[in-house]
Scaffold this motif. Structure first.
Motif, PDB file in Angstrom:
ATOM      1  N   SER A  40       0.825  -1.201   0.000  1.00 49.28           N
ATOM      2  CA  SER A  40       0.000   0.000   0.000  1.00 49.28           C
ATOM      3  C   SER A  40       0.861   1.253   0.000  1.00 49.28           C
ATOM      4  O   SER A  40       0.620   2.195  -0.764  1.00 49.28           O
ATOM      5  N   GLU A  55      -4.534  -2.349  -1.515  1.00 47.35           N
ATOM      6  CA  GLU A  55      -3.580  -3.049  -0.653  1.00 47.35           C
ATOM      7  C   GLU A  55      -3.820  -2.728   0.816  1.00 47.35           C
ATOM      8  O   GLU A  55      -3.624  -3.596   1.677  1.00 47.35           O
ATOM      9  N   ALA A  56      -4.239  -1.520   1.126  1.00 47.68           N
ATOM     10  CA  ALA A  56      -4.575  -1.178   2.512  1.00 47.68           C
ATOM     11  C   ALA A  56      -5.772  -1.999   2.985  1.00 47.68           C
ATOM     12  O   ALA A  56      -5.799  -2.483   4.128  1.00 47.68           O
TER      13      ALA A  56
END
Length: 74
Positions: A40, A55-56
């Motif tokens: 992220s 991605e977070a």
């Protein structure tokens, strides 16, 4: 290759390895979450904010899976 590209390569390689091995230990689920967080950071640093956001989210999902894996009896 510049430092940012190497950082991104490390992050996604760590994600792949941890994901492939996570059935072996809950700690590998946590390592996968950390690798997703690094992915992220990479996404945001390189300017691909949609990748950074996804991605977070994956990091959060993996963290929740780790918590559940630690709570369930072995």
């Amino acid at each position: 290759m510049d430092a940012l590209t190497l950082f991104g390569l490390f992050a996604v390689t760590a994600m792949l390895v941890c994901y492939a091995l996570e059935a072996r230990s809950p700690w590998l689920i946590l390592a996968f979450a950390a690798a997703c967080a690094l992915g992220s950071v990479y996404g945001f640093l390189q300017g691909a904010w949609p990748f950074g956001v996804v991605e977070a989210i994956w990091a959060g999902v993996a963290l929740r899976r780790w918590i559940r894996a630690c709570q369930s009896p072995a």
